[in-house]
Design a protein around this motif. Sequence first.
Motif, short mmCIF file in Angstrom:
data_model
loop_
_atom_site.label_atom_id
_atom_site.label_comp_id
_atom_site.label_asym_id
_atom_site.label_seq_id
_atom_site.Cartn_x
_atom_site.Cartn_y
_atom_site.Cartn_z
N VAL A 110 0.83 -1.33 -0.05
CA VAL A 110 -0.10 0.03 -0.12
C VAL A 110 0.78 1.22 -0.02
O VAL A 110 0.60 2.11 -0.76
CB VAL A 110 -0.92 0.03 1.30
CG1 VAL A 110 -1.77 1.25 1.40
CG2 VAL A 110 -1.76 -1.05 1.25
N THR A 111 1.85 1.41 0.87
CA THR A 111 3.01 2.27 0.79
C THR A 111 3.49 2.71 -0.39
O THR A 111 3.34 3.95 -0.92
CB THR A 111 4.20 2.14 1.90
OG1 THR A 111 3.47 1.86 3.25
CG2 THR A 111 4.99 3.35 2.08
N VAL A 114 0.98 4.12 -2.79
CA VAL A 114 0.59 5.53 -2.54
C VAL A 114 1.60 6.54 -3.07
O VAL A 114 1.45 7.60 -3.75
CB VAL A 114 0.61 5.85 -1.09
CG1 VAL A 114 0.52 7.31 -0.74
CG2 VAL A 114 -0.63 5.03 -0.45
N LEU A 115 3.05 6.11 -3.03
CA LEU A 115 3.99 7.04 -3.02
C LEU A 115 4.16 6.88 -4.86
O LEU A 115 4.70 7.76 -5.44
CB LEU A 115 5.41 6.13 -2.81
CG LEU A 115 5.46 6.05 -1.25
CD1 LEU A 115 6.96 5.68 -1.02
CD2 LEU A 115 5.65 7.82 -0.99
N GLN A 117 1.46 6.67 -6.89
CA GLN A 117 0.06 6.95 -7.34
C GLN A 117 -0.06 7.67 -8.74
O GLN A 117 -0.77 7.45 -9.49
CB GLN A 117 -0.49 7.86 -6.34
CG GLN A 117 -1.89 8.53 -6.75
CD GLN A 117 -3.10 7.76 -6.60
OE1 GLN A 117 -2.96 6.48 -6.03
NE2 GLN A 117 -4.14 8.10 -7.19
N GLY A 123 -3.70 3.81 -10.16
CA GLY A 123 -3.52 4.21 -8.68
C GLY A 123 -3.62 2.93 -7.75
O GLY A 123 -3.61 2.11 -7.69
N VAL A 124 -3.85 3.77 -6.49
CA VAL A 124 -4.13 2.93 -5.21
C VAL A 124 -5.10 2.08 -5.41
O VAL A 124 -5.25 0.90 -4.82
CB VAL A 124 -3.87 4.12 -3.91
CG1 VAL A 124 -4.26 3.12 -2.62
CG2 VAL A 124 -2.61 4.72 -3.84
#
Length: 221
Positions: A110-111, A114-115, A117, A123-124
């Motif tokens: 997930v991290t 997000v980075l 994105q 995207g996420v």
Amino acid sequence: MLTMLLDHLRYIWPDNGWLFIVGRLAFPMFCLGIAANVARSQTGELYSDNNVRYMCWMTAFAVISELPYRLLSNDSSTLNVMPSLLLGLLITWGAHHRGRDGLILALAGVTVAVLMQERLMYGVFGALLPAALLLAIQRPGLVWLLPAALCVLANSRNRWLAEWELQPYTLLIVITAFVAPLLGLWLLRRLRQFRVWPVKRWGYWFYPGHLAVLHMIRSLG
């Protein structure tokens, strides 16, 4: 794979907008394939030979596919779709196997999503879609609405929404994106009623291969 091919035929026939609508089925179905594969594995067996091979193949083709994707879609601001699917796989593993290592893996996926994105296709929300489909496989019912909503959100980052706003065409795109995971889950529950042709490792080559062929056809045209 067929809906993905039809979607990408837009690069040769850009005036056929219906191809884009059909293409909204492709990504959710690939995510469903990941979720179904993970669901079949034994909970807790995160560090298995099959998982290592799975991750290695996904990683390798995330790299291999970038050049043909860039050649065919040179104005795209995102990477090819494989990194999104790879991160989705890591997050889904974390959700399935749980425990400390599973939690760390899911949080890491997930991290990174997000980075990345802005560079990550879908995207996420797209990276979270396989895990949501896994949950829907394990708990049929209203949970099915979660991947449907995520699929709409994942598609909403495409430029068509900003360019065309809410028109009948964009509504068809939204409806198709919402229905795609539901259709996939419904078909998955009826697999015993018909024979499905298994996709072996040649399927990995189909993605960069068809991108390269379409680029060559467009160049010749």
